[in-house]
Design a protein around this motif. Structure first.
Motif, mmCIF file in Angstrom:
data_model
loop_
_atom_site.group_PDB
_atom_site.id
_atom_site.type_symbol
_atom_site.label_atom_id
_atom_site.label_comp_id
_atom_site.label_asym_id
_atom_site.label_seq_id
_atom_site.Cartn_x
_atom_site.Cartn_y
_atom_site.Cartn_z
ATOM 1 N N VAL B 38 -45.006 -19.592 -72.175
ATOM 2 C CA VAL B 38 -44.673 -21.004 -72.047
ATOM 3 C C VAL B 38 -43.280 -21.275 -72.608
ATOM 4 O O VAL B 38 -42.482 -21.972 -71.992
ATOM 5 C CB VAL B 38 -45.720 -21.876 -72.773
ATOM 6 C CG1 VAL B 38 -45.259 -23.319 -72.870
ATOM 7 C CG2 VAL B 38 -47.057 -21.797 -72.054
ATOM 8 N N ARG B 91 -34.688 -21.749 -72.364
ATOM 9 C CA ARG B 91 -35.747 -21.529 -71.382
ATOM 10 C C ARG B 91 -35.407 -22.285 -70.122
ATOM 11 O O ARG B 91 -35.108 -23.456 -70.131
ATOM 12 C CB ARG B 91 -37.053 -22.004 -71.977
ATOM 13 C CG ARG B 91 -38.238 -21.977 -71.059
ATOM 14 C CD ARG B 91 -39.477 -22.330 -71.867
ATOM 15 N NE ARG B 91 -39.359 -23.662 -72.416
ATOM 16 C CZ ARG B 91 -39.852 -24.753 -71.831
ATOM 17 N NH1 ARG B 91 -40.443 -24.657 -70.680
ATOM 18 N NH2 ARG B 91 -39.724 -25.930 -72.389
ATOM 19 N N ALA B 128 -45.271 -24.945 -69.007
ATOM 20 C CA ALA B 128 -43.888 -24.651 -69.362
ATOM 21 C C ALA B 128 -42.906 -25.653 -68.764
ATOM 22 O O ALA B 128 -41.756 -25.719 -69.196
ATOM 23 C CB ALA B 128 -43.514 -23.238 -68.919
ATOM 24 N N HIS B 132 -39.636 -29.061 -73.914
ATOM 25 C CA HIS B 132 -39.947 -27.916 -74.763
ATOM 26 C C HIS B 132 -40.896 -28.250 -75.912
ATOM 27 O O HIS B 132 -41.867 -27.519 -76.165
ATOM 28 C CB HIS B 132 -38.665 -27.312 -75.322
ATOM 29 C CG HIS B 132 -38.915 -26.137 -76.202
ATOM 30 N ND1 HIS B 132 -39.278 -24.896 -75.704
ATOM 31 C CD2 HIS B 132 -38.902 -25.995 -77.545
ATOM 32 C CE1 HIS B 132 -39.449 -24.058 -76.694
ATOM 33 N NE2 HIS B 132 -39.235 -24.686 -77.830
#
Lengths: 306, 189
Positions: B38, B91, B128, B132
């Motif tokens: 994730v 990410r 995900a 965040h």
């Protein structure tokens, strides 16, 4: 609902789908999620043998870790992937001091971080990455004295940080050559992941002490960590150094064959986790959905130099 | 969860018992991996390996209950993930989640069939997609099985903040899933 055990039919209005997602996210593990157990246990066993300890329950004076762990209790405050790998891959693994079976496991798991295979470790023990601490550290501290050392590689376009990183890359390349048994041999080619077989333009030469214009100092742990930071991770070091060295060779009119042959990327002899591609992207593991490729390879970030 | 056997297993592992350590690993590794999928999906396996390296290194220093152990391991995982994010970049969003939503979401798919069809990784990818902080908290609650207080300790936020993030995360999940359904032309609630 956050336990993942709420039946979607019992979910509040509008949250049935959410309950489904959370239930799927917390479903029992599958076999792929338990892969690699033997490797991790082997590393644990090796660490336990290297550092036997009293079981819990006895009073133990609080003391600094000794032996392998202490030597790897690096003053470097740099955390992150390199430190995590190095901390337990350890001097013992890096210098091949683990039992052969554990060394092989550590190499399989952490080979990409430089932990050598048992045979190579015995041969190259003196050249392990944990040897000599001051030289590359001095390089990355960008001291004037250090920077003078590779002066012949400096061009008008290179700044001090570049030069320091360039030296690190040369040390990295030389160490890689040693680890793949390239002493005095120009033969390449092992299959393996992660390493680009592109050469900087010359035969490897691959002399044990380096036939390069670089000062021949070996890459130590601090240097490796610094290099990994600059490259954006251990897996990117090869690509990063290749580009850096290639650029240096192109911009240097006097480097000649020795400069260009200061390194050659040699493919690792053992299997590795999925390699970086030439573009530097990392393997995408959550990929059933066709996720984006990873960040592209980073250009050298000299701003990271301390 | 190891339950009553945790203490004995931990003592044995600290003493170097490989089987005991393996039990600890098997108990937590899937959850650690899912959490990392994730927060750092591209390097989840790497970061999981690094997490366990640090666990191995520091196992002797751990004191506490099984719940505390879980929180400790996930704290390590989180730190390694943060480092990975600094090194590898933030990410990335996963645009394919739309396809995941659509693929999962047949127009007349009753909830029961959707559960069977939905892969764990698709679910993690959907989580995900959240901002965040929300994704992290939801993952720690759901896949790690940590309670609010434990999650607060891991992410170094107040419990109230964790609750807010959880609720917002669930709300956003619901909105996204509804939007996916509508884009597919399914039944609009």
């Amino acid at each position: 609902m956050l336990t993942g055990r709420l039946d979607p039919d019992d979910a509040p209005p509008g949250y049935a789908q959410v309950a489904e997602v959370l239930a799927a996210a917390s479903s029992p593990p599958d076999a792929s999620e338990l892969a690699g157990e033997s490797s991790v246990v082997a590393v644990f066993a090796a660490a336990a043998r290297s550092h036997p300890c009293a079981p819990l329950g006895r009073r133990r004076p609080r003391r600094r870790p000794r032996g392998v762990v202490r030597r790897l209790h690096l003053k470097t405050a740099m955390t992150g992937a390199a430190l995590g790998v190095l901390a337990v891959s350890s001097v013992a693994a890096a210098t091949g001091e683990l039992p052969a079976s554990a060394q092989q496991v550590a190499h399989t798991v952490f080979g990409h971080a430089g932990v050598p295979a048992p045979g190579a470790a015995a041969k190259g023990r003196a050249h392990a990455i944990s040897s000599t601490s001051r030289t590359t550290r001095a390089a990355v501290e960008a001291s004037a004295t250090t920077l003078e050392r590779p002066a012949q590689n400096t061009t008008t376009t290179q700044n001090h940080a570049e030069v320091a990183l360039l030296n690190l890359c040369k040390a990295w390349s030389a160490w890689q050559n040693q680890q793949s048994g390239q002493y005095g041999s120009g033969s390449g080619g092992h299959d393996g992941g992660g390493w680009d077989s592109r050469s900087g333009g010359g035969s490897s030469g691959g002399g044990s002490s380096g036939s390069d214009s670089w000062d021949g100092k070996r890459l130590d742990t601090d240097g490796l960590v610094t290099l990994a930071k600059a490259a954006g991770g251990i897996r990117r070091i090869s690509d990063y150094c290749h580009r850096l060295l290639e650029r240096a060779a192109q911009s240097s009119s006097s480097s000649g064959s020795s400069g260009d042959s200061s390194y050659s990327h040699q493919q690792q002899s053992t299997s590795n986790p999925p390699p970086n591609t030439a573009s530097g992207s990392s393997p995408n593991t959550s990929t059933t959905l066709g996720t984006n490729s990873n960040t592209a390879s980073r250009s050298p970030d000299f701003a990271q130099m301390p | 969860m190891l339950g009553r056997s945790f203490e004995a297993v931990l003592v044995a592992a600290v003493g170097g018992d490989e089987q005991a350590f393996a039990r600890l690993w098997r108990d937590l590794q899937p959850a650690v991996l899912r959490y990392l999928r994730v927060v750092v999906p591209d390097v989840a396996e790497d970061v999981a390996s690094e997490t366990w390296l640090e666990v191995v290194r520091d196992l002797r220093q751990f004191r506490g209950t099984e719940a505390g152990f879980r929180a400790w391991v996930f704290t390590i995982a989180r730190h390694r993930a943060l480092d990975a994010q600094r090194w590898y970049g933030r990410r990335r969003s996963v645009p394919v989640a739309r396809e995941a939503l659509i693929g999962w979401e047949a127009p007349d798919d009753p909830a029961g069939e959707a559960v069977e069809a939905l892969e764990t990784r698709a679910a993690l990818a959907i989580i995900a997609q959240l901002p965040h902080d929300q994704a992290e908290v939801v993952a720690l609650r759901v896949v790690a099985g940590l309670d609010v207080e434990q999650v607060a300790g891991v992410v170094r936020k107040r419990p109230g903040t964790v609750r807010v993030l959880s609720h917002r995360g669930l709300r956003r999940l619901a909105d996204r899933l509804q939007a996916g359904r509508r884009s597919r032309g399914g039944v609009t609630p």
